[in-house]
Design an enzyme around this catalytic site. Structure first.
Site, PDB file in Angstrom:
ATOM      1  CG  ASP A  92      34.491  61.296  58.151  1.00  0.00           C
ATOM      2  OD1 ASP A  92      35.239  60.602  58.852  1.00  0.00           O
ATOM      3  OD2 ASP A  92      34.903  62.183  57.383  1.00  0.00           O
ATOM      4  CG  HIS A 134      32.636  69.958  57.661  1.00  0.00           C
ATOM      5  ND1 HIS A 134      33.485  70.833  57.015  1.00  0.00           N
ATOM      6  CD2 HIS A 134      33.282  69.580  58.801  1.00  0.00           C
ATOM      7  CE1 HIS A 134      34.596  70.973  57.733  1.00  0.00           C
ATOM      8  NE2 HIS A 134      34.491  70.235  58.814  1.00  0.00           N
ATOM      9  N   GLY A 142      31.740  65.167  57.018  1.00  0.00           N
ATOM     10  CA  GLY A 142      32.562  65.559  58.150  1.00  0.00           C
ATOM     11  C   GLY A 142      31.843  65.638  59.479  1.00  0.00           C
ATOM     12  CG  ASP A 259      38.950  71.668  65.322  1.00  0.00           C
ATOM     13  OD1 ASP A 259      39.021  72.910  65.317  1.00  0.00           O
ATOM     14  OD2 ASP A 259      38.329  71.023  64.463  1.00  0.00           O
TER      15      ASP A 259
END
Length: 390
Positions: A92, A134, A142, A259
């Site tokens: 990530d 995050h 993240g 999102d």
């Protein structure tokens, strides 16, 4: 009403780039700015040049060993083993050259937005380069290295001593900001997101309420996967209005991940552009009702950078400057330029085509589940109000 608003921007936002095939791509900020330019609503007098956050400012929300690890990673001097300790070098959040400086700018851009609003230069400020919710005190997570929202709220508390309401409409739970203020009664966090049963980071349950003096100042609405516009907006607006009336903040910060849209490749919510017309409208109204207009809006998630993010984020700015969302067709010059680069066919209108998102068979069940969730959250708010008045 015409509001004096500021738009924080630098071409250097694109330096925050993990690798070519990584879903987090800051070209979406460039595309949004160019869409606003082409639409004629972004002028030179609106622009705010961001600064770099200092290391002392980063240390408001991040440990100094972590900051040093990020600096070493950006110079190619952090081992894989050291990186794992700090969440750096993962799938990530891979290491990249200059990652400290690139992240420093994103935090500084949020601080620039905050100062512009709280020093009275503008009523509202938009920083689409921020919203990296995050990041933790000593760990990247993240796609987020430094948590500009957490640093910014700490900065507000220290410099201005204002009560802050943080509202997060990203499809992923705003975990890093929530945990940073979990015991602080002067910071209220509200996150509406897809349930963590299916989605990173897996947190954000209704029973995450805060600790010690901060108990009762954390609110979460983990809505069901495949939630559509009407249910999303009803839950969001109902809870937001109750929370702001309960907390009575001095300033509102919103994180505006894009999102939750049905085209987003990383989430399972089924909203359309309708929610991105209303999310900032409600924030704008409540900022004027409770905070004399003091509203800082940040970016966040959003991984369909071609068809979704520029349209969704442009609506925040349009609401900031004249309270009405864009309608009709996108500027032809913008569509023609970016269609040549896009791997998909661009949507050419501000709204989504009527038949773009197929109806969900479980709509009634999903709506009922979200309604029960809202009822539980509202009861928690009412209980806290009663407790505080005792």
């Amino acid at each position: 009403m015409s509001c004096h608003s500021g738009f924080v921007y630098s071409n250097d936002f694109t330096n925050y780039r993990f690798r070519d095939d990584h879903p987090f791509n800051q070209m979406r900020v460039v595309m949004t700015k160019e869409l606003l330019d082409a639409s004629g609503v972004l002028k030179q007098q609106h622009m705010i040049k961001p600064r770099l956050a200092t290391e002392d400012e980063l240390a408001l929300a991040h440990s100094k060993p972590y900051i040093q690890a990020v600096k070493k990673a950006g110079m190619g001097m952090l081992s894989e083993e050291e990186g794992m300790e700090f969440g750096i070098g993962t799938e990530d959040t891979p290491m990249f050259n200059g990652m400290h400086e690139a992240s420093q700018l994103l935090v500084g851009s949020t601080l620039s937005a905050i100062d512009a609003v709280l020093e009275g230069k503008v009523q509202h400020a938009l920083n689409l380069g921020g919203g990296l919710h995050h990041g933790f005190e000593r760990k990247a997570s993240g796609f987020c290295i430094y948590n500009d929202g957490a640093v910014g709220i700490k900065y507000i508390r220290e410099k201005y001593d204002y009560k802050v309401l943080y509202v997060d409409t990203d499809a992923h739970h705003g975990d890093g900001v929530q945990w940073a203020f979990y015991d602080d009664p002067n910071v209220c966090t509200f996150s509406i997101h897809e349930t963590g049963r299916y989605l990173f980071p897996g947190t954000g349950n209704v029973n995450e309420r805060g600790l010690k003096e901060g108990y009762g100042y954390s609110f979460n609405l983990p809505i069901d996967a495949f939630t559509e516009d009407e249910s999303f907006l009803h839950v969001y607006e109902s809870a937001f209005r109750e929370i702001v009336e309960f907390f009575k903040p001095d300033v509102i910060i919103t994180q505006n991940g894009a999102d939750a849209h049905f085209l987003d490749p990383l989430t399972h919510l089924c909203s359309t552009m309708k929610i991105y017309e209303q999310i900032p409208r409600i924030a704008h109204e409540l900022s004027h009702q409770y905070c004399d207009g003091k509203w800082i809006a940040l970016g966040g998630g959003g991984y369909d950078i071609w068809r979704v993010v520029p349209r969704a984020w442009s609506q925040i700015w349009k609401v900031m400057v004249d309270q009405t969302p864009f309608e009709g067709d996108l500027p032809e010059e913008w569509v023609n330029k970016w269609q040549k680069k896009a791997p998909v066919s661009l949507v050419t209108s501000w709204g989504d085509p009527p038949d773009a998102c197929q109806p969900i068979p479980r709509r009634k069940e999903i709506t009922e589940k979200n309604e029960k969730l809202l009822e539980k959250a509202l009861q928690l708010i009412h209980n806290q109000k009663k407790y505080n008045s005792m």
